[in-house]
Design a protein around this motif. Structure first.
Motif, PDB file in Angstrom:
ATOM      1  N   GLU A  98       0.824  -1.209   0.000  1.00 53.18           N
ATOM      2  CA  GLU A  98       0.000   0.000   0.000  1.00 53.18           C
ATOM      3  C   GLU A  98       0.857   1.257   0.000  1.00 53.18           C
ATOM      4  O   GLU A  98       0.577   2.217  -0.713  1.00 53.18           O
ATOM      5  CB  GLU A  98      -0.970  -0.017   1.182  1.00 53.18           C
ATOM      6  N   GLU A  99       1.926   1.261   0.786  1.00 52.26           N
ATOM      7  CA  GLU A  99       2.820   2.420   0.800  1.00 52.26           C
ATOM      8  C   GLU A  99       3.552   2.552  -0.529  1.00 52.26           C
ATOM      9  O   GLU A  99       3.716   3.651  -1.056  1.00 52.26           O
ATOM     10  CB  GLU A  99       3.815   2.323   1.956  1.00 52.26           C
ATOM     11  N   LEU A 100       3.975   1.433  -1.090  1.00 52.42           N
ATOM     12  CA  LEU A 100       4.684   1.463  -2.370  1.00 52.42           C
ATOM     13  C   LEU A 100       3.793   2.009  -3.485  1.00 52.42           C
ATOM     14  O   LEU A 100       4.264   2.746  -4.357  1.00 52.42           O
ATOM     15  CB  LEU A 100       5.159   0.049  -2.713  1.00 52.42           C
ATOM     16  N   LEU A 101       2.501   1.691  -3.429  1.00 50.23           N
ATOM     17  CA  LEU A 101       1.583   2.178  -4.462  1.00 50.23           C
ATOM     18  C   LEU A 101       1.472   3.700  -4.460  1.00 50.23           C
ATOM     19  O   LEU A 101       1.151   4.305  -5.481  1.00 50.23           O
ATOM     20  CB  LEU A 101       0.197   1.536  -4.293  1.00 50.23           C
ATOM     21  N   ASN A 102       1.768   4.327  -3.329  1.00 47.35           N
ATOM     22  CA  ASN A 102       1.784   5.792  -3.275  1.00 47.35           C
ATOM     23  C   ASN A 102       2.903   6.372  -4.139  1.00 47.35           C
ATOM     24  O   ASN A 102       2.896   7.562  -4.448  1.00 47.35           O
ATOM     25  CB  ASN A 102       1.957   6.285  -1.835  1.00 47.35           C
ATOM     26  N   HIS A 103       3.864   5.548  -4.508  1.00 49.98           N
ATOM     27  CA  HIS A 103       4.999   5.985  -5.318  1.00 49.98           C
ATOM     28  C   HIS A 103       4.854   5.579  -6.783  1.00 49.98           C
ATOM     29  O   HIS A 103       5.755   5.850  -7.579  1.00 49.98           O
ATOM     30  CB  HIS A 103       6.299   5.415  -4.751  1.00 49.98           C
ATOM     31  N   ALA A 104       3.751   4.920  -7.114  1.00 44.92           N
ATOM     32  CA  ALA A 104       3.553   4.464  -8.491  1.00 44.92           C
ATOM     33  C   ALA A 104       3.384   5.653  -9.427  1.00 44.92           C
ATOM     34  O   ALA A 104       2.716   6.619  -9.101  1.00 44.92           O
ATOM     35  CB  ALA A 104       2.341   3.534  -8.579  1.00 44.92           C
ATOM     36  N   GLY A 105       3.999   5.546 -10.585  1.00 50.21           N
ATOM     37  CA  GLY A 105       3.880   6.596 -11.582  1.00 50.21           C
ATOM     38  C   GLY A 105       2.977   6.179 -12.726  1.00 50.21           C
ATOM     39  O   GLY A 105       3.010   6.757 -13.801  1.00 50.21           O
TER      40      GLY A 105
END
Length: 148
Positions: A98-105
């Motif tokens: 979930e945290e990593l998805l905040n960095h998705a481009g």
């Protein structure tokens, strides 16, 4: 538990977490070539090299101890999501994702899931997108998640 960016001081711990989880659930299904390939990708030096590229790397930690690792390449490909075996099934993988998805481009995130992790990725909302493949001795299932 805290989710934060991986630092150079975390490299050995991140490698240890990935290798422990890999050997626990993935390695028994692979040939020697696949095991060697993964060991090289999960080595501290390999993490260090990728830190300088278009990669987001996160760790889950508590009391200074790293027990989860996630990596997103080029803003759209999940290349690592590992939790130490004794900490699995506690929501750590989901929290890292979930945290990593905040960095998705991108509005779509892909993964080449190990066959033993397909059901976990399906629980996270990923869907199978192609046939099982193999590269450098690693067997994987292509999957993707559309971010709403």
């Amino acid at each position: 538990m805290k989710i934060r960016t991986l630092t150079p001081q975390d490299l050995d711990a991140a490698s240890t977490v990935c290798l422990a989880a890999f050997h626990h659930s993935v390695a028994p299904m692979l040939c020697a070539e696949g095991i060697a390939t993964f060991q090289s990708v999960a080595a501290p030096e390999a993490f260090r090299e990728r830190m300088n590229k278009d990669t987001t790397m996160l760790v889950a930690e508590a009391d200074g101890e790293v027990f989860g690792v996630a990596e997103l390449r080029e803003g759209h490909h999940l290349s690592m999501l590992f939790v130490r075996p004794d900490k699995q099934e506690q929501g750590i993988g989901r929290a890292l994702l979930e945290e990593l998805l905040n960095h998705a481009g991108s509005d779509t995130v892909t993964v080449k899931a190990s066959l033993t992790s397909v059901s976990a990725y399906e629980n996270y909302g990923f869907e199978i997108t192609g046939e099982v493949g193999q590269s450098a001795g690693l067997t994987y299932q292509p999957m993707e998640l559309v971010i709403l």
